[in-house]
Design a protein around this motif. Structure first.
Motif, PDB file in Angstrom:
ATOM      1  N   VAL A 129       0.828  -1.252  -0.020  1.00  0.00           N
ATOM      2  CA  VAL A 129      -0.065  -0.055   0.043  1.00  0.00           C
ATOM      3  C   VAL A 129       0.920   1.100   0.072  1.00  0.00           C
ATOM      4  N   ARG A 130       1.928   1.167   0.882  1.00  0.00           N
ATOM      5  CA  ARG A 130       2.623   2.564   0.988  1.00  0.00           C
ATOM      6  C   ARG A 130       3.396   2.619  -0.526  1.00  0.00           C
ATOM      7  N   ALA A 131       3.659   1.438  -1.067  1.00  0.00           N
ATOM      8  CA  ALA A 131       4.517   1.639  -2.664  1.00  0.00           C
ATOM      9  C   ALA A 131       3.449   2.284  -3.522  1.00  0.00           C
ATOM     10  N   SER A 132       2.296   1.714  -3.511  1.00  0.00           N
ATOM     11  CA  SER A 132       1.365   2.181  -4.293  1.00  0.00           C
ATOM     12  C   SER A 132       1.003   3.855  -4.244  1.00  0.00           C
ATOM     13  N   THR A 133       1.328   4.147  -2.919  1.00  0.00           N
ATOM     14  CA  THR A 133       1.195   5.558  -2.558  1.00  0.00           C
ATOM     15  C   THR A 133       2.238   6.674  -2.826  1.00  0.00           C
ATOM     16  N   ALA A 134       3.417   6.124  -3.320  1.00  0.00           N
ATOM     17  CA  ALA A 134       4.635   6.563  -3.452  1.00  0.00           C
ATOM     18  C   ALA A 134       4.727   7.625  -4.611  1.00  0.00           C
ATOM     19  N   ALA A 135       3.819   8.698  -4.522  1.00  0.00           N
ATOM     20  CA  ALA A 135       3.819   9.352  -5.913  1.00  0.00           C
ATOM     21  C   ALA A 135       5.340  10.212  -5.889  1.00  0.00           C
ATOM     22  N   PRO A 136       5.804  10.195  -7.161  1.00  0.00           N
ATOM     23  CA  PRO A 136       7.092  10.820  -7.478  1.00  0.00           C
ATOM     24  C   PRO A 136       7.113  12.344  -7.052  1.00  0.00           C
ATOM     25  N   THR A 137       8.213  12.868  -6.388  1.00  0.00           N
ATOM     26  CA  THR A 137       8.251  14.074  -6.048  1.00  0.00           C
ATOM     27  C   THR A 137       7.565  14.523  -4.565  1.00  0.00           C
ATOM     28  N   TYR A 138       6.565  13.577  -4.336  1.00  0.00           N
ATOM     29  CA  TYR A 138       6.045  13.960  -3.229  1.00  0.00           C
ATOM     30  C   TYR A 138       6.723  12.917  -2.018  1.00  0.00           C
ATOM     31  N   PHE A 139       6.724  11.377  -2.358  1.00  0.00           N
ATOM     32  CA  PHE A 139       7.305  10.530  -1.239  1.00  0.00           C
ATOM     33  C   PHE A 139       8.475   9.692  -1.923  1.00  0.00           C
ATOM     34  N   PRO A 140       9.348   9.365  -1.145  1.00  0.00           N
ATOM     35  CA  PRO A 140      10.422   8.466  -1.616  1.00  0.00           C
ATOM     36  C   PRO A 140       9.843   7.315  -2.213  1.00  0.00           C
ATOM     37  N   PRO A 141      10.355   6.391  -3.254  1.00  0.00           N
ATOM     38  CA  PRO A 141      10.050   5.151  -3.493  1.00  0.00           C
ATOM     39  C   PRO A 141      10.060   4.203  -2.597  1.00  0.00           C
ATOM     40  N   GLU A 142       9.645   3.094  -2.634  1.00  0.00           N
ATOM     41  CA  GLU A 142       9.474   1.974  -1.762  1.00  0.00           C
ATOM     42  C   GLU A 142      10.176   0.766  -2.190  1.00  0.00           C
ATOM     43  N   THR A 143      11.193   0.172  -1.587  1.00  0.00           N
ATOM     44  CA  THR A 143      11.910  -1.020  -2.150  1.00  0.00           C
ATOM     45  C   THR A 143      11.175  -2.393  -1.422  1.00  0.00           C
ATOM     46  N   VAL A 144      11.117  -3.206  -2.168  1.00  0.00           N
ATOM     47  CA  VAL A 144      10.492  -4.524  -1.613  1.00  0.00           C
ATOM     48  C   VAL A 144      11.028  -5.604  -2.047  1.00  0.00           C
ATOM     49  N   ASP A 145      11.360  -6.433  -1.186  1.00  0.00           N
ATOM     50  CA  ASP A 145      12.068  -7.900  -1.433  1.00  0.00           C
ATOM     51  C   ASP A 145      11.116  -8.920  -1.829  1.00  0.00           C
ATOM     52  N   VAL A 146      11.213  -9.219  -3.363  1.00  0.00           N
ATOM     53  CA  VAL A 146      10.324 -10.077  -3.720  1.00  0.00           C
ATOM     54  C   VAL A 146      11.041 -11.502  -4.033  1.00  0.00           C
ATOM     55  N   GLY A 147      11.049 -12.515  -3.086  1.00  0.00           N
ATOM     56  CA  GLY A 147      11.931 -13.430  -3.156  1.00  0.00           C
ATOM     57  C   GLY A 147      13.267 -13.110  -3.156  1.00  0.00           C
ATOM     58  N   ALA A 148      14.125 -13.570  -4.325  1.00  0.00           N
ATOM     59  CA  ALA A 148      15.431 -13.102  -4.416  1.00  0.00           C
ATOM     60  C   ALA A 148      15.617 -11.868  -5.053  1.00  0.00           C
ATOM     61  N   HIS A 149      14.791 -11.146  -5.408  1.00  0.00           N
ATOM     62  CA  HIS A 149      14.803  -9.909  -6.183  1.00  0.00           C
ATOM     63  C   HIS A 149      14.326  -8.943  -5.203  1.00  0.00           C
ATOM     64  N   GLU A 150      15.055  -7.850  -5.617  1.00  0.00           N
ATOM     65  CA  GLU A 150      14.719  -6.358  -4.697  1.00  0.00           C
ATOM     66  C   GLU A 150      14.156  -5.516  -6.083  1.00  0.00           C
ATOM     67  N   PHE A 151      12.857  -4.938  -5.638  1.00  0.00           N
ATOM     68  CA  PHE A 151      12.544  -4.320  -6.745  1.00  0.00           C
ATOM     69  C   PHE A 151      12.002  -2.629  -6.111  1.00  0.00           C
ATOM     70  N   VAL A 152      12.252  -1.879  -6.848  1.00  0.00           N
ATOM     71  CA  VAL A 152      11.941  -0.408  -6.454  1.00  0.00           C
ATOM     72  C   VAL A 152      10.462   0.191  -7.036  1.00  0.00           C
ATOM     73  N   PHE A 153       9.400   0.343  -6.022  1.00  0.00           N
ATOM     74  CA  PHE A 153       8.276   0.807  -6.686  1.00  0.00           C
ATOM     75  C   PHE A 153       7.866   2.230  -6.155  1.00  0.00           C
ATOM     76  N   VAL A 154       7.129   2.753  -7.147  1.00  0.00           N
ATOM     77  CA  VAL A 154       6.378   4.332  -7.131  1.00  0.00           C
ATOM     78  C   VAL A 154       4.905   4.200  -7.414  1.00  0.00           C
ATOM     79  N   ASP A 155       4.428   5.058  -7.080  1.00  0.00           N
ATOM     80  CA  ASP A 155       2.731   5.276  -7.027  1.00  0.00           C
ATOM     81  C   ASP A 155       2.265   4.660  -8.452  1.00  0.00           C
ATOM     82  N   GLY A 156       1.139   3.917  -8.197  1.00  0.00           N
ATOM     83  CA  GLY A 156       0.469   3.404  -9.089  1.00  0.00           C
ATOM     84  C   GLY A 156      -0.150   4.331 -10.210  1.00  0.00           C
TER      85      GLY A 156
END
Length: 381
Positions: free
Chosen positions: A178-205
């Protein structure tokens, strides 16, 4: 029927599927809540339900983007609209706590206050696959690492939700998605999520084509790759889509041939989001049967058929879109001329929470009519 053995996939009413789509829009999610408050109360009355009635007892599938993701997760978990209103009213100023001056070049607000509140409300250890979620849930994110939209659901039949996978999406923390979905660029920093062995950076949907996720939800519910394949028909499926208010972003400056590059660049994202919301909306009105919605443009109008609901038209679903015009002209039409359009249009206008709630409530009182928009078929227990 075997697909419905999973509790989260069992229909609330046999033979029907009811979907609720919630758009993004920052603190303007409070406006959405003003509409949902009316929807919850009207359903409680029409279904002769008790005081404990919640929207997750009616809808089978709730989806949201950005601020809509907060609402969708809370509703699916069983929160009342009143509880979500309190969440926004009480924690809005904390969610939009400004970052230290030297960091504001990168983002305007801190992520920690929102992170803490989401953990409190949704549960620090609650996962996407938690049985605390009583509906199918969609959260829309954008994966910066893969440069692609990431619509995540708790559908136990989905390919990447297989419990046998080491990277099953169902194991991911709900609050973090939910935090990743709300990470609007320039408003909030991205959210980094570990998905299995992978690390992904997410921003606002909201920076995907699905700030309004309504038609996306239809595809997920019906297309074979998602393994749901819910039945479609005007008496078998309904989609209710609720926005955070419509307002032009350019105004009189649009005709200024001397607009600066900065002005043009600043307007690109809102312009794209507006266009993509239109696309989602018109897709729903084309494939589904629109029972309520504002005029889309001068050519297509509202696309509400001029025949009663009792006359079937062979569309795939019923569709209602609630999204008030929050321009100064639109507010005046609602009887709220003293509310500033410029103020309530801002995604971070925490001092406009009361006005936003009033807009949502006023609009809903004048426009939400379940008997006309849902018809008798979808107002049965």
């Amino acid at each position: 029927m075997a697909k419905n053995k999973h509790t989260v996939l069992k229909p609330k009413k046999a033979g029907q599927r009811r979907l609720l789509a919630l758009s993004g829009g920052g603190i303007r999610g409070v406006l959405t809540l003003g509409i949902l408050e009316r929807l919850e109360a009207e359903l409680r009355t029409n279904l002769k339900a008790g005081a404990g009635f919640r929207l997750n007892q009616y809808f089978d599938f709730i989806g949201g983007t950005s601020t809509g993701a907060i609402l969708a997760a809370g509703l699916s978990k069983g929160m009342s609209v009143k509880e979500l209103v309190a969440f926004y009213v009480e924690t809005g100023p904390q969610m939009f706590e400004k970052e230290r001056l030297r960091k504001r070049f990168w983002q305007k607000f801190k992520s920690d206050p929102l992170k803490k509140k989401l953990q409190e409300v949704l549960g620090r250890s609650t996962t996407l696959g938690s049985n605390q979620l009583k509906t199918l849930l969609l959260l829309v994110l954008r994966n910066v690492t893969t440069d692609s939209p990431w619509p995540l659901t708790n559908n136990p039949l989905a390919k990447y939700n297989d419990a046998k996978r080491k990277d099953s999406n169902l194991d991911l923390p709900l609050w973090q998605l939910v935090r990743a979905s709300t990470a609007a660029p320039t408003y909030f920093p991205p959210e980094t999520v570990d998905v299995g062995a992978h690390e992904f950076v997410f921003v606002d949907g909201g920076v995907t084509p699905y700030n309004d996720p309504a038609f996306l939800m239809y595809r997920i519910a019906t297309a074979p790759p998602f393994n749901l394949e819910w039945d479609t028909a005007e008496d078998k499926m309904m989609i209710v889509s609720v926005g955070t208010g419509v307002t032009p972003v350019l105004g009189p400056d649009a005709l200024d041939s001397q607009r600066s590059l900065f002005s043009i660049a600043r307007a690109i994202a809102p312009e794209l989001m507006s266009g993509m919301a239109y696309d989602q909306d018109i897709n729903c009105r084309t494939v589904g049967r629109c029972t309520f919605g504002a005029v889309l443009d001068g050519e297509v109008g509202t696309m509400v058929p001029p025949v009663p609901l009792s006359t079937p038209l062979g569309r795939h679903f019923l569709y209602a879109r609630y999204d008030p015009d929050i321009t100064q002209k639109g507010l005046a039409a609602l009887g709220l001329p003293k509310i500033s359009s410029e103020k309530v249009s801002q995604l971070d206008a925490v001092d406009a929470v009361d006005d936003l709630l009033q807009i949502g409530r006023t609009y809903a009182k004048a426009n939400v009519n379940l008997k006309d928009h849902f018809g008798p078929t979808f107002l049965q227990n």
